[in-house]
Design a protein around this motif. Structure first.
Motif: not given
Length: 297
Positions: A15, A17-22, A118
């Motif tokens: 939660s 970081n933004d390593d995954y999009n959705s 990402n």
């Protein structure tokens, strides 16, 4: 163990970081008291088909890291189930209990690429065994223990001699008695007295004598239409009622009808049968290398 908001040299679903999009990895959990056990009921929300597939194929697993700093308790529980229960003996806990969920690689996963990475990640990664795939939400619960131990000095049980010499089996007498009287033959009582102060035999004796006595009493209470009228003035009943309320957060007059008395008796007495098997092993028991297919006695 505290979850650290840090950077990793490979993409991690979390939660912070933004390593995954959705995608999403979140655990809903509650910590409840069940007798002398602490139970954590959990439900995992995992929104990423490729990670779910890794778990289904045994290449990854969900790990719950549990820690109680005050007692030094630390354990990692591994599972592939998205819903379940974790049971911990309250004797190993004191103060706060930390609960940290992760998903880790159980084996090397070469050339791993997730369709929800990402856009900064364009090449596959070689995940090694033990790598973190996802980090969930940490929870901390205060553990407050105010259990009532039915085997302590104010126990509702009294073990004594059966005056009827023609009866060799154990007798339980509780109606109109201030305590639950467990009556033994002269021979059995002599053996009990000789062994009761040996710590290694305590759980074995309780399993053989007190557990079945409590099971019998609970069975009788379960069938009683009005246990308050029948036994409400007796001290043994008040002890059991208070223990049931404080240890299980339940009213015995309402909830006992739905209980399995075999399981309940063990829980109310701090599960001495489990301890008995451990003590028997210590005293000289051993397991066979080859087991019977049906584990028959």
């Amino acid at each position: 163990m505290d979850i650290k908001y840090r950077l990793y040299p490979y993409p991690v679903l979390a939660s912070f970081n933004d390593d995954y999009n959705s995608s999403k990895f979140h655990v809903n959990a509650e910590c409840v008291l069940d007798g002398f056990d602490i139970c954590i009921n959990y439900s995992v929300e995992l929104e990423n088909d490729q990670i779910r597939e890794l778990i289904a194929k045994g290449k990854a697993c969900i790990v719950f890291h549990l820690e109680s700093a005050r007692t030094g308790y630390r354990e990692a529980r591994e599972t592939d189930k998205l819903n379940g229960k974790i049971v911990i003996k309250d004797s190993v806990l004191n103060g706060d209990l930390s609960f940290c969920p992760f998903i880790i690689a159980k084996e090397n996963i070469p050339g791993y690429f997730n369709n929800d990475f990402n856009e900064d990640y364009t090449e596959p990664f070689n995940f090694e065994k033990g790598y973190l795939i996802a980090i969930g939400n940490q929870m901390v619960w205060p553990i407050t223990k105010n259990n009532i131990d039915l085997l302590n000095s104010s126990s509702p049980f009294k073990i004594g001699l059966n005056p009827d010499e023609t009866i060799s089996n154990m007798v339980v007498d509780f109606e109109s008695q201030p305590k639950i009287r467990i009556l033994l033959s002269a021979k059995d009582l002599s053996c009990y007295i000789n062994m009761k102060n040996t710590p290694e035999l305590k759980s074995i004796l309780n399993s053989a004598v007190v557990v079945p006595a409590l099971m019998y009493v609970l069975s009788e209470l379960k069938q009683c239409e009005d246990m308050e009228t029948a036994f409400g003035s007796l001290s043994w009943y008040l002890s059991i009622k208070e223990s049931y309320l404080k240890n299980f957060k339940k009213d015995i007059t309402v909830d006992l009808a739905n209980e399995n008395v075999f399981e309940l008796a063990q829980k109310m007495l701090k599960t001495p049968i489990n301890d008995a098997f451990e003590d028997l092993t210590t005293l000289g028991g051993h397991g066979d290398d080859e087991e019977d297919d049906d584990n028959e006695i």
